[in-house]
Design a protein around this motif. Structure first.
Motif, PDB file in Angstrom:
ATOM      1  N   GLN A  90       0.717   0.307  12.413  1.00  7.16           N
ATOM      2  CA  GLN A  90       0.562   1.523  11.617  1.00  7.16           C
ATOM      3  C   GLN A  90      -0.771   2.153  12.008  1.00  7.16           C
ATOM      4  O   GLN A  90      -1.817   1.526  11.855  1.00  7.16           O
ATOM      5  N   VAL A  91      -0.729   3.373  12.529  1.00 11.54           N
ATOM      6  CA  VAL A  91      -1.970   4.077  12.835  1.00 11.54           C
ATOM      7  C   VAL A  91      -2.512   4.631  11.520  1.00 11.54           C
ATOM      8  O   VAL A  91      -1.797   5.308  10.775  1.00 11.54           O
ATOM      9  N   ILE A  92      -3.771   4.308  11.238  1.00  8.31           N
ATOM     10  CA  ILE A  92      -4.348   4.737   9.968  1.00  8.31           C
ATOM     11  C   ILE A  92      -5.625   5.522  10.192  1.00  8.31           C
ATOM     12  O   ILE A  92      -6.405   5.233  11.093  1.00  8.31           O
ATOM     13  N   ASN A  93      -5.797   6.530   9.348  1.00 16.58           N
ATOM     14  CA  ASN A  93      -7.051   7.272   9.315  1.00 16.58           C
ATOM     15  C   ASN A  93      -7.910   6.686   8.198  1.00 16.58           C
ATOM     16  O   ASN A  93      -7.541   5.693   7.570  1.00 16.58           O
ATOM     17  N   PHE A  94      -9.035   7.320   7.912  1.00 14.05           N
ATOM     18  CA  PHE A  94      -9.956   6.756   6.932  1.00 14.05           C
ATOM     19  C   PHE A  94      -9.331   6.705   5.530  1.00 14.05           C
ATOM     20  O   PHE A  94      -9.512   5.725   4.807  1.00 14.05           O
ATOM     21  N   GLU A  95      -8.574   7.728   5.134  1.00 13.44           N
ATOM     22  CA  GLU A  95      -7.957   7.751   3.805  1.00 13.44           C
ATOM     23  C   GLU A  95      -6.930   6.623   3.652  1.00 13.44           C
ATOM     24  O   GLU A  95      -6.876   5.951   2.626  1.00 13.44           O
ATOM     25  N   LYS A  96      -6.132   6.411   4.678  1.00 11.75           N
ATOM     26  CA  LYS A  96      -5.152   5.320   4.633  1.00 11.75           C
ATOM     27  C   LYS A  96      -5.862   3.963   4.638  1.00 11.75           C
ATOM     28  O   LYS A  96      -5.433   3.028   3.966  1.00 11.75           O
ATOM     29  N   PHE A  97      -6.944   3.879   5.404  1.00  8.52           N
ATOM     30  CA  PHE A  97      -7.715   2.636   5.409  1.00  8.52           C
ATOM     31  C   PHE A  97      -8.267   2.342   4.014  1.00  8.52           C
ATOM     32  O   PHE A  97      -8.185   1.219   3.526  1.00  8.52           O
ATOM     33  N   LYS A  98      -8.845   3.375   3.362  1.00  3.52           N
ATOM     34  CA  LYS A  98      -9.387   3.170   2.015  1.00  3.52           C
ATOM     35  C   LYS A  98      -8.299   2.705   1.051  1.00  3.52           C
ATOM     36  O   LYS A  98      -8.540   1.845   0.201  1.00  3.52           O
ATOM     37  N   ALA A  99      -7.099   3.259   1.192  1.00  4.16           N
ATOM     38  CA  ALA A  99      -5.993   2.847   0.327  1.00  4.16           C
ATOM     39  C   ALA A  99      -5.663   1.365   0.556  1.00  4.16           C
ATOM     40  O   ALA A  99      -5.456   0.607  -0.403  1.00  4.16           O
ATOM     41  N   VAL A 111       0.874  -1.182   0.000  1.00  3.66           N
ATOM     42  CA  VAL A 111       0.000   0.000   0.000  1.00  3.66           C
ATOM     43  C   VAL A 111       0.909   1.230   0.000  1.00  3.66           C
ATOM     44  O   VAL A 111       1.490   1.588   1.033  1.00  3.66           O
ATOM     45  N   PRO A 112       1.047   1.906  -1.149  1.00  2.00           N
ATOM     46  CA  PRO A 112       1.978   3.040  -1.238  1.00  2.00           C
ATOM     47  C   PRO A 112       1.687   4.163  -0.230  1.00  2.00           C
ATOM     48  O   PRO A 112       2.625   4.761   0.292  1.00  2.00           O
ATOM     49  N   LEU A 113       0.424   4.444   0.030  1.00  3.63           N
ATOM     50  CA  LEU A 113       0.089   5.568   0.917  1.00  3.63           C
ATOM     51  C   LEU A 113       0.655   5.378   2.327  1.00  3.63           C
ATOM     52  O   LEU A 113       1.010   6.353   2.985  1.00  3.63           O
ATOM     53  N   ILE A 114       0.758   4.145   2.783  1.00  4.42           N
ATOM     54  CA  ILE A 114       1.332   3.908   4.114  1.00  4.42           C
ATOM     55  C   ILE A 114       2.743   3.313   4.016  1.00  4.42           C
ATOM     56  O   ILE A 114       3.386   3.066   5.029  1.00  4.42           O
ATOM     57  N   ASN A 115       3.196   3.063   2.774  1.00  2.00           N
ATOM     58  CA  ASN A 115       4.527   2.533   2.512  1.00  2.00           C
ATOM     59  C   ASN A 115       4.777   1.212   3.246  1.00  2.00           C
ATOM     60  O   ASN A 115       5.840   0.969   3.789  1.00  2.00           O
ATOM     61  N   LYS A 116       3.749   0.350   3.240  1.00  2.00           N
ATOM     62  CA  LYS A 116       3.831  -0.933   3.951  1.00  2.00           C
ATOM     63  C   LYS A 116       3.121  -2.027   3.161  1.00  2.00           C
ATOM     64  O   LYS A 116       2.198  -1.760   2.392  1.00  2.00           O
ATOM     65  N   TRP A 117       3.553  -3.246   3.395  1.00  2.00           N
ATOM     66  CA  TRP A 117       2.831  -4.423   2.934  1.00  2.00           C
ATOM     67  C   TRP A 117       1.805  -4.783   3.993  1.00  2.00           C
ATOM     68  O   TRP A 117       2.092  -4.710   5.192  1.00  2.00           O
TER      69      TRP A 117
END
Length: 191
Positions: free
Chosen positions: A150-159, A107-113
């Motif tokens: 990784q703490v994620i908000n809604f945008e990162k979750f959608k990604a 997931v590029p937005l969080i730079n993680k697998w």
């Protein structure tokens, strides 16, 4: 012990135990064991014009018959073989598809697998349910494939959700395309 092979019944006989049929071929004890082992491993015992016994290569499948020099598919079993081979290749395609679907996605937005196996997808569904109930302004902790939080908000979750969804869709589409090619091929193992 003296062994004999009857080519009519394709059977072995032991002198002193069995009545030896007329025309049975004598077989040395060492050859007898090799022939028995070969036959139990899918090979056929053949007799040449000089009454010498030998073994064929292993039978490739139950649809094959020995034509005197090679294994060939019998005409009445060709459709059966084609169906079996197609099913075998489809199973391999499905296994590869599932391996890819369950192998994680970047997931590029969080730079993680992130994990995309059943547990990973279940975690995404739980987070989605929390966003649905508590609203899009919440944050949640996602454990990534490298076991970091990784703490994620809604945008990162959608990604993350879309990456997992897209991976699955692409793998199923790719597998479908391959299975379509297999179904059209007269040689499924080499489509």
């Amino acid at each position: 012990m003296n062994y004999f092979f009857d080519k009519t019944t394709e059977s072995f006989f032991v002198e002193g135990i069995n009545q030896i049929p007329t025309g049975a071929i004598p077989v040395a004890e060492k050859d007898y064991q090799a022939l028995i082992d070969g036959r139990s491993n899918g090979r056929k015992i053949i007799v040449d014009r000089n009454n010498k016994l030998s073994l064929t290569p292993p039978m490739p499948g139950e649809e094959y018959i020995w034509n005197g020099s090679a294994w060939i598919v019998s005409e009445d079993r060709k459709a059966e073989l084609l169906a079996r081979q197609r099913n075998e290749v489809r199973a391999l395609i499905n296994a590869k598809r599932d391996e890819c679907v369950n192998g994680g996605v970047f997931v590029p937005l969080i730079n993680k697998w992130i994990d995309t196996d059943d547990k990973g997808r279940s975690t995404l569904v739980e987070i989605k349910a929390d966003f649905d109930i508590n609203g899009e302004n919440s944050t949640y902790t996602l454990i990534c494939a490298d076991n970091t939080a990784q703490v994620i908000n809604f945008e990162k979750f959608k990604a993350a959700w879309n990456a997992a969804k897209t991976l699955k869709e692409q793998m199923y589409e790719n597998a479908f395309m391959h299975k379509t090619l297999v179904d059209k091929s007269s040689d499924p193992k080499n489509y």
